[in-house]
Design a protein around this motif. Structure first.
Motif, short mmCIF file in Angstrom:
data_model
loop_
_atom_site.label_atom_id
_atom_site.label_comp_id
_atom_site.label_asym_id
_atom_site.label_seq_id
_atom_site.Cartn_x
_atom_site.Cartn_y
_atom_site.Cartn_z
N ALA A 149 3.42 -0.53 3.46
CA ALA A 149 4.07 -0.61 2.13
C ALA A 149 4.86 -1.80 1.85
O ALA A 149 5.54 -1.92 0.88
CB ALA A 149 5.10 0.75 2.05
N ASP A 187 -6.57 4.60 -1.85
CA ASP A 187 -5.34 5.07 -2.83
C ASP A 187 -4.52 4.51 -3.70
O ASP A 187 -4.01 4.80 -4.57
CB ASP A 187 -4.57 6.28 -2.07
CG ASP A 187 -5.49 7.64 -1.71
OD1 ASP A 187 -6.41 7.95 -2.53
OD2 ASP A 187 -5.14 8.28 -0.83
N SER A 188 -4.13 3.12 -2.98
CA SER A 188 -3.31 2.11 -3.75
C SER A 188 -4.27 1.31 -4.67
O SER A 188 -3.62 0.29 -5.14
CB SER A 188 -2.55 1.40 -2.60
OG SER A 188 -1.81 2.37 -1.74
N GLU A 240 2.31 3.33 8.01
CA GLU A 240 2.41 3.36 6.57
C GLU A 240 3.76 2.77 6.20
O GLU A 240 3.67 2.03 5.10
CB GLU A 240 2.44 4.86 6.04
CG GLU A 240 1.11 5.39 6.17
CD GLU A 240 0.93 7.09 5.74
OE1 GLU A 240 2.28 7.36 5.34
OE2 GLU A 240 -0.01 7.56 5.91
N ARG A 258 -5.10 5.22 2.67
CA ARG A 258 -3.87 4.81 1.91
C ARG A 258 -4.19 3.45 0.94
O ARG A 258 -3.76 3.51 -0.08
CB ARG A 258 -2.87 4.38 2.78
CG ARG A 258 -1.49 4.06 2.24
CD ARG A 258 -0.86 4.76 1.19
NE ARG A 258 -0.48 6.22 1.51
CZ ARG A 258 0.68 6.54 1.77
NH1 ARG A 258 1.62 5.50 1.72
NH2 ARG A 258 1.04 7.68 2.20
N LEU A 300 0.75 -1.25 0.09
CA LEU A 300 -0.13 -0.06 -0.01
C LEU A 300 0.85 1.13 0.14
O LEU A 300 1.39 1.89 1.04
CB LEU A 300 -0.81 0.04 1.02
CG LEU A 300 -1.79 -1.02 1.41
CD1 LEU A 300 -2.68 -1.22 2.56
CD2 LEU A 300 -2.76 -1.66 0.05
N ARG A 301 1.14 1.63 -1.14
CA ARG A 301 2.17 2.88 -1.42
C ARG A 301 1.62 3.97 -2.02
O ARG A 301 2.10 4.94 -2.49
CB ARG A 301 3.26 2.39 -2.08
CG ARG A 301 4.24 1.16 -1.54
CD ARG A 301 5.10 0.60 -2.30
NE ARG A 301 5.89 -0.46 -1.75
CZ ARG A 301 6.39 -1.45 -2.15
NH1 ARG A 301 6.60 -1.57 -3.68
NH2 ARG A 301 7.33 -2.28 -1.71
N GLY A 302 0.55 3.84 -2.41
CA GLY A 302 -0.36 4.91 -3.41
C GLY A 302 -0.42 6.28 -2.38
O GLY A 302 -0.54 6.43 -1.51
N ASP A 303 -0.07 7.22 -3.44
CA ASP A 303 -0.08 8.55 -3.15
C ASP A 303 -1.30 9.18 -3.72
O ASP A 303 -1.25 10.31 -4.28
CB ASP A 303 1.04 9.21 -3.35
CG ASP A 303 2.24 8.80 -2.50
OD1 ASP A 303 1.97 8.56 -1.31
OD2 ASP A 303 3.59 8.66 -3.05
#
Length: 729
Positions: A291, A321-322, A287, A318, A257-260
């Motif tokens: 990730a 968003d990912s 976070e 997050r 889960l690294r989505g910005d």
């Protein structure tokens, strides 16, 4: 007593049928002890060590004692009510006196004791402490005795500790001792769980020697050395279980889960408050774990009102968003609905995907509970399966097989002590394409570090220690109803808060007073009958201090629609006084509520009381909590309530709860399934042992995750997990 199972079932442990006689076998089976490994790990409850006779005044009647004494006289007379002889042997240790009493049917028995108990000679005597019903003279009836040899060897033999085992009906202490003595002949065949390298590193006795030291000790030091092996062994098995879970996670893929994306920053921009440094620090640590490409398991703990929900919401966004989904699991429908209201309120148009008033980047937040109407449930399930719903909030209904996620990346479990490891594992199976979602479990009941290593050792612990400071806080008072003016003032204060436009919660331990009473807390003094929601609400309606107040009720027997309506009325301010069970214990957020009255407060645990008082003082008005009780002032329960009232820090209360009730109660029945099986390990006393066992177990499992080279340890783990399984217990 918790069950005792052999730690090495299936690896060749000798059945007791091959060791014991029938009477001894029956006694051991009464404790669910079936193998040699079971029996020699079944530790004595305590030890009797010969002491000065004055200690008989410190020993409760019925307890076993021992002493070295000198015979000063013998008296024999015929028994009054039956045939035979009453033999009384007077003994002393030079300071205090004692009678040895024998009821003998045959003359040769009298002669035998006379020949073996000689005036002026010293003996070690063992027996059950008692007193003459007429004179109060201390007595031992039919004691064991042996001559005392005044040599170094004789003194050591006379002063050796004698094991005292737990007993059940019709089982004699001698039977338990004889059984264990027989078993010690086969001690070298015990299944050894701890590797030799660990024994050497920690200075522990080999298992066979530990068993002999435990059950046939020569000194008190022997008993400690024998028990030390079993304590470390139990800690080692526990930590090996946690290490295997961690190792399994390392071999399991998870969505990184690294989505910005736009949702998280959009939420931060519209929050009506500033995040604390602690929230930002813990959020960043979380976070970083989310990730990773392997599933993280995190315990997010913080006191009531520390802002855990906002951290969890930012993490869930997050996930969205990912390109994945997030699920929030709550233990009750009331709490699930509260979370749904809170989250949709914070997100606003960010939660309105597919609607005209929705934000361009909005997602959908759906609620799923077991009592939803069929049509609504079907729509929710479709949105979850299609991915339309980015965030799903629900109860145990989320765990059912009918719930299919499009791409579940994160699971947040609120109030983790209400859920067990199995619940976490079931949600883990709902990840996308063979991957496992990340799991974050939250609790407002902080777990002290030593307990955390023992009961949630497979989780990384992130702790929030500061509160956002936007709440007025709560002041707590203990109210004894034996002081009528205090009770009257409590209700008067509640009336004043209502008159000022604020709201009051009143909590009762049961719904109706004619229901079966909940059990008194273990070890407490007798408690007054608990009060119920229904009757209390009726009584409050007639109290002059609350004249004109709108009184509502909330409890588990109401339908889902009724509970929803009550909470809507409370939030909207249409109810002034809510009388409820502990259904409002967690998650209920009513900023206008300023007063909490807990009736029969002595019937609630530390965590419950702290959670309940955390329901008030959440807005601008300071909160006040009354812990109302009918127990006597100065009683144990009264002193305990005073300790709770004086402690405002949930971490201090967690330590208090741990010492008072133990880790099992602290973390809840399901979560503490492993804790329920512990026989020797004490998470309070043995914190250093737990830490050392962790240092040894984790590298061993890392090198051999499936324990191929450690089959006895693997069998011990299998047994411990089977015994901890609530469904199978």
């Amino acid at each position: 007593m918790a069950r005792t199972r052999t730690p090495a079932r299936g690896t060749g442990s000798l059945p007791l049928e091959e060791v014991l006689e029938s009477k001894e076998l029956k006694a051991m089976h009464g404790f669910d002890v079936h193998t040699l490994d079971d029996m020699l790990r079944f530790a004595p409850r305590r030890y009797t060590v010969p002491a000065a006779l004055r200690s008989i005044h410190e020993v409760a009647e019925g307890e076993e004692m021992a002493a070295v004494v000198t015979v000063t006289g013998l008296t024999a007379r015929s028994m009054r009510n039956r045939r035979g002889t009453l033999l009384i042997v007077d003994v002393t240790d030079g300071d205090s006196a004692l009678e040895l009493v024998f009821f003998l049917a045959k003359e040769h028995q009298v002669a035998w004791h006379r020949s073996h108990l000689r005036v002026g000679e010293r003996y070690t005597v063992y027996g059950i402490a008692g007193r003459d019903s007429r004179t109060g003279t201390p007595q031992l009836t039919h004691p064991r005795y042996e001559e005392y040899e005044d040599t170094p060897e004789g003194r050591a033999r006379a002063e050796r500790p004698l094991p005292v085992y737990p007993l059940k009906k019709n089982v004699a202490q001698k039977t338990m001792r004889d059984a264990t003595e027989r078993g010690l002949e086969f001690a070298d065949g015990l299944q050894r769980i701890l590797p030799d390298a660990v024994l050497r590193r920690r200075g522990l006795l080999p298992l066979a020697d530990a068993a002999r030291a435990l059950h046939r000790p020569l000194t008190v030091e022997d008993t400690l050395a024998g028990r030390a092996h079993l304590v470390f062994e139990e800690a080692f098995v526990l930590q090996a279980i946690f290490a295997q879970r961690r190792a399994q996670d390392e071999r399991t893929p998870a969505p990184a889960l690294r989505g910005d994306g736009p949702l998280r920053p959009a939420l931060d921009a519209r929050l009506p408050f500033t995040l604390t440094d602690g929230q930002l620090e813990v959020g960043a640590a979380l976070e970083e774990r989310l990730a990773r490409e392997h599933p993280t398991s995190v315990l997010l703990q913080g006191d009531v009102g520390s802002g855990k929900t906002v951290i969890a919401l930012r993490a869930m966004l997050r996930a969205v968003d990912s390109g994945h989904q997030a699920a929030l699991l709550a233990p009750t429908e009331v709490l699930a609905e509260q979370h749904h209201r809170t989250i949709t309120g914070l997100l606003g148009d960010l939660a309105a995907a597919g609607r005209l008033d929705g934000h361009a980047d909005a997602t959908s937040v759906r609620l799923l509970t077991g009592s939803q109407r069929t049509a609504e449930r079907r729509r929710t399930l479709l949105d979850v399966a299609s991915g339309e719903a980015g965030i799903v909030i629900g109860t145990h209904a989320l765990l059912t097989e009918s719930v299919e996620f499009a791409s579940l990346g994160l699971v947040v479990i609120d109030e983790q002590h209400r859920f067990g490891v199995d619940h976490r594992r079931r949600l883990r199976s709902k990840g996308p394409g063979g991957m496992s979602p990340h799991v974050v479990v939250m609790t407002a009941t902080p777990i002290p570090r030593t307990a955390a290593l023992a009961v949630v050792g497979d989780l990384d612990v992130l702790t929030l220690r500061e509160s956002p400071g936007r709440r007025a806080g709560v002041t707590s008072f203990v109210v004894h109803e034996s002081l009528p003016r205090w009770e009257q003032r409590m209700w008067a204060r509640a009336g004043e808060e209502v008159a000022a436009g604020r709201q009051v919660f009143v909590v009762c331990p049961r719904i109706d007073e004619d229901d079966a009473a909940p059990p008194d807390p273990e070890g407490s003094e007798p408690l007054p009958p608990p009060r119920g929601v229904t009757e209390t609400a009726a009584r409050l309606a007639s109290r002059p201090e609350l004249a004109g107040a709108r009184v509502g009720v909330l409890h588990g027997r109401l339908s889902t629609e009724e509970k929803q309506q009550v909470m809507e009325d409370v939030v909207a301010g249409r109810i002034d006084v809510l009388v409820a069970t502990t259904v409002i214990e967690v998650g209920v957020d009513v900023p206008n509520a300023s007063t909490m009255i807990v009736l029969d407060a002595e019937r609630f645990g530390v965590s419950q009381l702290h959670q309940l008082r955390g329901r008030v003082g959440r807005g601008e008005a300071p909160g006040i909590a009354f812990l109302d009780t009918r127990v006597e002032q100065g009683s144990v329960s009264s002193q305990h309530l005073q300790s709770v009232a004086e402690a405002t820090d949930g971490f201090a209360l967690a330590e208090l709860d741990l010492h008072r009730r133990g880790a099992g109660d602290l973390v809840g029945e399901l979560q503490s399934g492993l804790g329920r099986t512990l026989q020797h390990l004490d998470v309070i006393r043995d914190g250093e042992v737990i830490a050392r066992a962790r240092e040894d177990a984790f590298p061993l499992v890392a090198a051999d995750p499936d324990l191929t080279d450690h089959p006895v340890l693997a069998a011990a783990i299998e047994t411990r997990l089977a015994d901890a399984d609530v469904e199978r217990s």
